[in-house]
Structures are given as C-alpha cells and as structure tokens.
Design a protein around this motif. Structure first.
Motif, PDB file in Angstrom:
ATOM      1  N   TYR A 139      -9.673  11.329   1.262  1.00 52.29           N
ATOM      2  CA  TYR A 139     -10.084   9.944   1.052  1.00 52.29           C
ATOM      3  C   TYR A 139     -11.231   9.859   0.071  1.00 52.29           C
ATOM      4  O   TYR A 139     -12.143  10.650   0.142  1.00 52.29           O
ATOM      5  N   PRO A 140     -11.269   8.954  -0.878  1.00 49.67           N
ATOM      6  CA  PRO A 140     -10.345   7.867  -1.165  1.00 49.67           C
ATOM      7  C   PRO A 140      -9.212   8.252  -2.107  1.00 49.67           C
ATOM      8  O   PRO A 140      -8.388   7.425  -2.446  1.00 49.67           O
ATOM      9  N   GLU A 141      -9.166   9.484  -2.564  1.00 51.01           N
ATOM     10  CA  GLU A 141      -8.115   9.922  -3.485  1.00 51.01           C
ATOM     11  C   GLU A 141      -6.872  10.361  -2.709  1.00 51.01           C
ATOM     12  O   GLU A 141      -6.923  10.608  -1.520  1.00 51.01           O
ATOM     13  N   VAL A 142      -5.763  10.484  -3.411  1.00 52.99           N
ATOM     14  CA  VAL A 142      -4.528  10.980  -2.825  1.00 52.99           C
ATOM     15  C   VAL A 142      -4.648  12.495  -2.669  1.00 52.99           C
ATOM     16  O   VAL A 142      -5.208  13.174  -3.528  1.00 52.99           O
ATOM     17  N   ALA A 143      -4.115  13.006  -1.576  1.00 51.95           N
ATOM     18  CA  ALA A 143      -4.160  14.449  -1.351  1.00 51.95           C
ATOM     19  C   ALA A 143      -3.426  15.161  -2.481  1.00 51.95           C
ATOM     20  O   ALA A 143      -2.402  14.684  -2.991  1.00 51.95           O
ATOM     21  N   THR A 144      -3.930  16.297  -2.899  1.00 51.03           N
ATOM     22  CA  THR A 144      -3.358  17.060  -4.004  1.00 51.03           C
ATOM     23  C   THR A 144      -1.901  17.403  -3.752  1.00 51.03           C
ATOM     24  O   THR A 144      -1.076  17.361  -4.667  1.00 51.03           O
ATOM     25  N   VAL A 145      -1.563  17.686  -2.517  1.00 48.31           N
ATOM     26  CA  VAL A 145      -0.190  18.038  -2.151  1.00 48.31           C
ATOM     27  C   VAL A 145       0.768  16.878  -2.434  1.00 48.31           C
ATOM     28  O   VAL A 145       1.928  17.091  -2.798  1.00 48.31           O
ATOM     29  N   ASN A 146       0.279  15.654  -2.326  1.00 51.27           N
ATOM     30  CA  ASN A 146       1.141  14.475  -2.444  1.00 51.27           C
ATOM     31  C   ASN A 146       1.077  13.788  -3.802  1.00 51.27           C
ATOM     32  O   ASN A 146       1.687  12.739  -3.982  1.00 51.27           O
ATOM     33  N   GLU A 147       0.377  14.330  -4.762  1.00 55.34           N
ATOM     34  CA  GLU A 147       0.225  13.662  -6.056  1.00 55.34           C
ATOM     35  C   GLU A 147       1.561  13.443  -6.760  1.00 55.34           C
ATOM     36  O   GLU A 147       1.793  12.394  -7.356  1.00 55.34           O
ATOM     37  N   GLY A 148       2.457  14.428  -6.712  1.00 56.48           N
ATOM     38  CA  GLY A 148       3.767  14.281  -7.352  1.00 56.48           C
ATOM     39  C   GLY A 148       4.590  13.185  -6.718  1.00 56.48           C
ATOM     40  O   GLY A 148       5.233  12.387  -7.407  1.00 56.48           O
ATOM     41  N   THR A 149       4.557  13.112  -5.400  1.00 55.68           N
ATOM     42  CA  THR A 149       5.301  12.074  -4.688  1.00 55.68           C
ATOM     43  C   THR A 149       4.767  10.697  -5.024  1.00 55.68           C
ATOM     44  O   THR A 149       5.532   9.758  -5.249  1.00 55.68           O
TER      45      THR A 149
ATOM     46  N   ALA B  22       0.832  -1.201   0.000  1.00 57.61           N
ATOM     47  CA  ALA B  22       0.000   0.000   0.000  1.00 57.61           C
ATOM     48  C   ALA B  22       0.866   1.250   0.000  1.00 57.61           C
ATOM     49  O   ALA B  22       0.580   2.217  -0.708  1.00 57.61           O
ATOM     50  N   LYS B  23       1.939   1.213   0.774  1.00 58.73           N
ATOM     51  CA  LYS B  23       2.836   2.370   0.821  1.00 58.73           C
ATOM     52  C   LYS B  23       3.512   2.563  -0.533  1.00 58.73           C
ATOM     53  O   LYS B  23       3.656   3.681  -1.015  1.00 58.73           O
ATOM     54  N   GLN B  24       3.904   1.462  -1.193  1.00 57.04           N
ATOM     55  CA  GLN B  24       4.532   1.561  -2.510  1.00 57.04           C
ATOM     56  C   GLN B  24       3.553   2.081  -3.558  1.00 57.04           C
ATOM     57  O   GLN B  24       3.954   2.740  -4.507  1.00 57.04           O
ATOM     58  N   ASN B  25       2.267   1.800  -3.383  1.00 60.99           N
ATOM     59  CA  ASN B  25       1.251   2.256  -4.327  1.00 60.99           C
ATOM     60  C   ASN B  25       0.738   3.650  -4.020  1.00 60.99           C
ATOM     61  O   ASN B  25      -0.175   4.134  -4.679  1.00 60.99           O
ATOM     62  N   GLY B  26       1.307   4.282  -3.007  1.00 60.34           N
ATOM     63  CA  GLY B  26       0.940   5.651  -2.697  1.00 60.34           C
ATOM     64  C   GLY B  26      -0.232   5.815  -1.764  1.00 60.34           C
ATOM     65  O   GLY B  26      -0.697   6.920  -1.542  1.00 60.34           O
ATOM     66  N   LEU B  27      -0.728   4.744  -1.204  1.00 59.74           N
ATOM     67  CA  LEU B  27      -1.870   4.855  -0.311  1.00 59.74           C
ATOM     68  C   LEU B  27      -1.495   5.444   1.044  1.00 59.74           C
ATOM     69  O   LEU B  27      -2.368   5.783   1.831  1.00 59.74           O
ATOM     70  N   ASP B  28      -0.209   5.589   1.306  1.00 57.34           N
ATOM     71  CA  ASP B  28       0.248   6.208   2.546  1.00 57.34           C
ATOM     72  C   ASP B  28       0.002   7.711   2.513  1.00 57.34           C
ATOM     73  O   ASP B  28       0.038   8.375   3.545  1.00 57.34           O
ATOM     74  N   TYR B  29      -0.245   8.255   1.353  1.00 60.91           N
ATOM     75  CA  TYR B  29      -0.419   9.696   1.184  1.00 60.91           C
ATOM     76  C   TYR B  29      -1.881  10.108   1.078  1.00 60.91           C
ATOM     77  O   TYR B  29      -2.191  11.188   0.636  1.00 60.91           O
ATOM     78  N   VAL B  30      -2.787   9.229   1.483  1.00 58.53           N
ATOM     79  CA  VAL B  30      -4.207   9.550   1.513  1.00 58.53           C
ATOM     80  C   VAL B  30      -4.510  10.133   2.890  1.00 58.53           C
ATOM     81  O   VAL B  30      -4.158   9.560   3.903  1.00 58.53           O
ATOM     82  N   THR B  31      -5.156  11.284   2.916  1.00 56.30           N
ATOM     83  CA  THR B  31      -5.502  11.921   4.184  1.00 56.30           C
ATOM     84  C   THR B  31      -6.999  11.788   4.444  1.00 56.30           C
ATOM     85  O   THR B  31      -7.758  11.385   3.560  1.00 56.30           O
ATOM     86  N   ASP B  32      -7.416  12.127   5.642  1.00 64.77           N
ATOM     87  CA  ASP B  32      -8.843  12.069   5.961  1.00 64.77           C
ATOM     88  C   ASP B  32      -9.648  12.992   5.057  1.00 64.77           C
ATOM     89  O   ASP B  32     -10.768  12.685   4.672  1.00 64.77           O
ATOM     90  N   ALA B  33      -9.079  14.126   4.716  1.00 67.16           N
ATOM     91  CA  ALA B  33      -9.785  15.097   3.884  1.00 67.16           C
ATOM     92  C   ALA B  33      -9.839  14.674   2.420  1.00 67.16           C
ATOM     93  O   ALA B  33     -10.738  15.077   1.687  1.00 67.16           O
TER      94      ALA B  33
END
Length: 88
Positions: A50-60, A37-48
């Motif tokens: 969810y279920p998408e990745v936070a805009t701030v973390n999309e590049g990462t 999950a961390k390798q797939n970027g799910l570690d960068y999903v925030t409560d605000a």
C-alpha cells in the motif's frame, strides 16, 4: 450537582456518537465504486505494498487497465456509430 454533571455527560455522549453513523452514499454507489476500483487494479494492492500495487500483480493490473481502455474505446465507437452523420 453530581446528577447534573452525569446528565450533561450522558447527553454529550449520545449526541456525539449518533453523528458518525450518517453516510451520504447508497449501497449501489458503493458497489459501483468497488467495481471501478477493481477495474483500475486497486484490488491487487496488499497491506505490504500500500498504496502501490504489489510487484507480483503489476502485469495483471496493466492488462486489466488495457482491457478497460479497449472496452471504453469500443463502447465509444458503438455509441457514435448509432448517431446520424457520424463517421468512424
């Protein structure tokens, strides 16, 4: 009659709570799922977000996914290079 009702209620409560604790996964399986999950970027999903990745973390997340894909391609090339008759 009251004793019978209380006994039946107690028995029902004991049997219903015991079933919810049973899990079919081991610690190693859960740990591996967390790594994936961390390798797939799910570690960068925030409560605000969810279920998408936070805009701030999309590049990462995009960078991490490219790294995982590159590693998979590299591992595949290494694995096939060791087999007789394989061409790269």
């Amino acid at each position: 009659m009251k004793k019978f009702a209380m006994a039946a209620f107690s028995l029902g409560m004991l049997t219903s709570t015991g079933v919810t604790y049973a899990q079919a996964k081991t610690r190693a399986q859960v740990y591996q799922e967390l790594i994936e999950a961390k390798q797939n970027g799910l570690d960068y999903v925030t409560d605000a977000s969810y279920p998408e990745v936070a805009t701030v973390n999309e590049g990462t997340v995009a960078w991490l996914k490219k790294q995982v894909q590159a590693k998979a391609v590299h591992d595949n090339k290494v694995a096939t290079a060791g087999t007789p008759g394989a061409t790269n």
